[in-house]
Design a protein around this motif. Sequence first.
Motif, PDB file in Angstrom:
ATOM      1  N   HIS A 180       0.848  -1.186   0.000  1.00 14.17           N
ATOM      2  CA  HIS A 180       0.000   0.000   0.000  1.00 14.17           C
ATOM      3  C   HIS A 180       0.880   1.230   0.000  1.00 14.17           C
ATOM      4  CE1 HIS A 180      -3.009   2.995   1.069  1.00 14.17           C
ATOM      5  NE2 HIS A 180      -3.940   2.094   0.768  1.00 14.17           N
ATOM      6  N   TRP A 181       0.454   2.249  -0.752  1.00 13.23           N
ATOM      7  CA  TRP A 181       1.268   3.451  -0.898  1.00 13.23           C
ATOM      8  C   TRP A 181       1.479   4.193   0.413  1.00 13.23           C
ATOM      9  CZ3 TRP A 181      -0.887   7.945   0.746  1.00 13.23           C
ATOM     10  CH2 TRP A 181      -2.284   8.038   0.783  1.00 13.23           C
ATOM     11  N   LYS A 182       0.591   3.979   1.398  1.00 18.22           N
ATOM     12  CA  LYS A 182       0.734   4.731   2.656  1.00 18.22           C
ATOM     13  C   LYS A 182       2.046   4.407   3.367  1.00 18.22           C
ATOM     14  CE  LYS A 182      -2.204   1.566   5.446  1.00 18.22           C
ATOM     15  NZ  LYS A 182      -2.769   0.725   4.368  1.00 18.22           N
ATOM     16  N   PHE A 183       2.591   3.215   3.115  1.00 24.42           N
ATOM     17  CA  PHE A 183       3.868   2.871   3.761  1.00 24.42           C
ATOM     18  C   PHE A 183       5.037   3.597   3.099  1.00 24.42           C
ATOM     19  CE2 PHE A 183       1.123  -0.579   5.105  1.00 24.42           C
ATOM     20  CZ  PHE A 183       1.486  -0.742   6.424  1.00 24.42           C
ATOM     21  N   ALA A 184       4.854   4.004   1.836  1.00 24.34           N
ATOM     22  CA  ALA A 184       5.872   4.809   1.171  1.00 24.34           C
ATOM     23  C   ALA A 184       5.726   6.290   1.537  1.00 24.34           C
ATOM     24  CB  ALA A 184       5.773   4.635  -0.341  1.00 24.34           C
ATOM     25  N   GLU A 185       4.515   6.681   1.879  1.00 28.49           N
ATOM     26  CA  GLU A 185       4.233   8.089   2.168  1.00 28.49           C
ATOM     27  C   GLU A 185       4.470   8.461   3.632  1.00 28.49           C
ATOM     28  OE1 GLU A 185       2.716  11.949   0.966  1.00 28.49           O
ATOM     29  OE2 GLU A 185       3.493  10.206  -0.099  1.00 28.49           O
ATOM     30  N   TYR A 186       4.147   7.530   4.543  1.00 30.15           N
ATOM     31  CA  TYR A 186       4.217   7.830   5.984  1.00 30.15           C
ATOM     32  C   TYR A 186       5.113   6.828   6.716  1.00 30.15           C
ATOM     33  CZ  TYR A 186      -0.142  10.271   4.727  1.00 30.15           C
ATOM     34  OH  TYR A 186      -1.084  11.057   4.123  1.00 30.15           O
ATOM     35  N   ASP A 187       5.535   7.204   7.912  1.00 32.50           N
ATOM     36  CA  ASP A 187       6.315   6.321   8.774  1.00 32.50           C
ATOM     37  C   ASP A 187       5.337   5.561   9.665  1.00 32.50           C
ATOM     38  OD1 ASP A 187       8.293   5.051  10.173  1.00 32.50           O
ATOM     39  OD2 ASP A 187       8.990   6.824  11.279  1.00 32.50           O
ATOM     40  N   LEU A 188       5.074   4.316   9.321  1.00 30.47           N
ATOM     41  CA  LEU A 188       4.042   3.516   9.978  1.00 30.47           C
ATOM     42  C   LEU A 188       4.617   2.210  10.509  1.00 30.47           C
ATOM     43  CD1 LEU A 188       1.316   3.863   7.179  1.00 30.47           C
ATOM     44  CD2 LEU A 188       1.492   5.241   9.264  1.00 30.47           C
ATOM     45  N   LYS A 189       3.833   1.547  11.348  1.00 31.62           N
ATOM     46  CA  LYS A 189       4.235   0.227  11.852  1.00 31.62           C
ATOM     47  C   LYS A 189       3.002  -0.628  12.090  1.00 31.62           C
ATOM     48  CE  LYS A 189       4.480   1.833  16.685  1.00 31.62           C
ATOM     49  NZ  LYS A 189       5.353   2.025  17.871  1.00 31.62           N
ATOM     50  N   TYR A 190       3.168  -1.930  11.888  1.00 31.06           N
ATOM     51  CA  TYR A 190       2.122  -2.881  12.242  1.00 31.06           C
ATOM     52  C   TYR A 190       2.186  -3.146  13.741  1.00 31.06           C
ATOM     53  CZ  TYR A 190       0.977  -4.313   7.437  1.00 31.06           C
ATOM     54  OH  TYR A 190       0.536  -4.348   6.137  1.00 31.06           O
ATOM     55  N   LEU A 191       1.021  -3.292  14.362  1.00 25.25           N
ATOM     56  CA  LEU A 191       0.989  -3.751  15.741  1.00 25.25           C
ATOM     57  C   LEU A 191       1.199  -5.258  15.762  1.00 25.25           C
ATOM     58  CD1 LEU A 191      -2.006  -1.723  17.273  1.00 25.25           C
ATOM     59  CD2 LEU A 191       0.455  -1.231  17.419  1.00 25.25           C
ATOM     60  N   GLU A 192       1.996  -5.713  16.723  1.00 30.46           N
ATOM     61  CA  GLU A 192       2.223  -7.148  16.856  1.00 30.46           C
ATOM     62  C   GLU A 192       0.910  -7.857  17.138  1.00 30.46           C
ATOM     63  OE1 GLU A 192       5.087  -7.547  19.958  1.00 30.46           O
ATOM     64  OE2 GLU A 192       6.662  -6.472  18.858  1.00 30.46           O
ATOM     65  N   ASP A 193       0.799  -9.080  16.676  1.00 26.25           N
ATOM     66  CA  ASP A 193      -0.448  -9.842  16.746  1.00 26.25           C
ATOM     67  C   ASP A 193      -0.176 -11.203  17.385  1.00 26.25           C
ATOM     68  OD1 ASP A 193      -2.985 -10.903  16.291  1.00 26.25           O
ATOM     69  OD2 ASP A 193      -2.608 -11.307  14.157  1.00 26.25           O
ATOM     70  N   PRO A 194       0.041 -11.227  18.697  1.00 26.37           N
ATOM     71  CA  PRO A 194       0.400 -12.494  19.353  1.00 26.37           C
ATOM     72  C   PRO A 194      -0.665 -13.586  19.221  1.00 26.37           C
ATOM     73  CG  PRO A 194      -0.071 -10.778  20.979  1.00 26.37           C
ATOM     74  CD  PRO A 194       0.039 -10.099  19.649  1.00 26.37           C
ATOM     75  N   GLU A 195      -1.930 -13.216  19.043  1.00 26.08           N
ATOM     76  CA  GLU A 195      -2.987 -14.210  18.878  1.00 26.08           C
ATOM     77  C   GLU A 195      -3.090 -14.716  17.433  1.00 26.08           C
ATOM     78  OE1 GLU A 195      -4.794 -15.548  21.258  1.00 26.08           O
ATOM     79  OE2 GLU A 195      -3.871 -14.307  22.823  1.00 26.08           O
ATOM     80  N   GLN A 196      -2.324 -14.110  16.528  1.00 23.17           N
ATOM     81  CA  GLN A 196      -2.324 -14.482  15.102  1.00 23.17           C
ATOM     82  C   GLN A 196      -3.712 -14.374  14.470  1.00 23.17           C
ATOM     83  OE1 GLN A 196       0.448 -15.627  12.848  1.00 23.17           O
ATOM     84  NE2 GLN A 196       1.225 -14.208  14.396  1.00 23.17           N
ATOM     85  N   THR A 197      -4.466 -13.390  14.916  1.00 27.41           N
ATOM     86  CA  THR A 197      -5.799 -13.180  14.358  1.00 27.41           C
ATOM     87  C   THR A 197      -5.728 -12.831  12.882  1.00 27.41           C
ATOM     88  OG1 THR A 197      -6.602 -12.416  16.514  1.00 27.41           O
ATOM     89  CG2 THR A 197      -7.922 -11.835  14.582  1.00 27.41           C
TER      90      THR A 197
END
Length: 307
Positions: A218-235
């Motif tokens: 997605h272009w938003k990752f090229a445009e902004y400084d973002l991060k995924y939240l960790e997903d310990p439950e693997q939802t």
Amino acid sequence: MLKNKWRILGFASMLALVLVLAACGGSDDSEDTAGSEETETEEAAVGEGKEIELVYVNWDSEIASTHVVGKVFEDLGYDVKVTALDNAAMWEAVANGEADGMVAAWLPGTHGDLYEAHKDALVDLGENLSGAKIGLVVPSYMDINSIADLPEYAEELDQKITGIDAGAGVVQSAEQAVEDYALEGWEVQTSTGGAMTTALGEAIDAEEPIVVTGWTPHWKFAEYDLKYLEDPEQTFGGEEYIATMVRQGLEEDLPSAYKVLDQFNWTTEDMESVMLEISNGADPEEAAAAWVEENQELVSEWTAGIE
């Protein structure tokens, strides 16, 4: 008199020979020209005006990929139609033969249920992009790293996750995450991909907290400084890929088109470059045409071997 007669006959014979040679030479030139024109016509019309319809879900990623493939088909002489549908309708259109194909199948998680429902009625040509991912995304300036920590930010975030269209796989997973992580009182607010990215951009401009449903590419990752939240439950599951699906009978009806779709494969960086151009205001057709023109070496791999 006899001498003059032979001179006249000799002159006539020479003239006739010149005319014959000229005629032969003209015939060769004509044949060469005709042959050249025939070759050029064949090379310019692989599709011979045949129709092909591609369907896609109206996500930024799939707008980019579908228009790029559509442009390749146009350059091959096909009459191309691209149609945006919702997730379920996209799969149904290919499965029942109303559309010829799609390059927008997110597997194994996002479209997993739809794949299971329709897999016996379509042809799976495999992945066209690897390394895809879905999850909850926040600006990197937020001091949070896991979905499990969202309750600590309930007041800041107003217990709201900004989503995209209802029924999208990432939205369904986000709704499941609300249950899996016991996020009581939290709501996944659905809208559109464009509305989600607008809200994200406004929050980042004001350096305010926000959590959105996200996916890569997605272009938003090229445009902004973002991060995924960790997903310990693997939802949200693990790494995904995007696959190409076509209707049954396409290989027999449009063998060259089938081959192009079967050979279509690119990278996250390729897709995001087209997406970013579109997000910056370029028309999807224009962005796709510019990318195709600049990446002829890769495009030639997709069209290799067609007749």
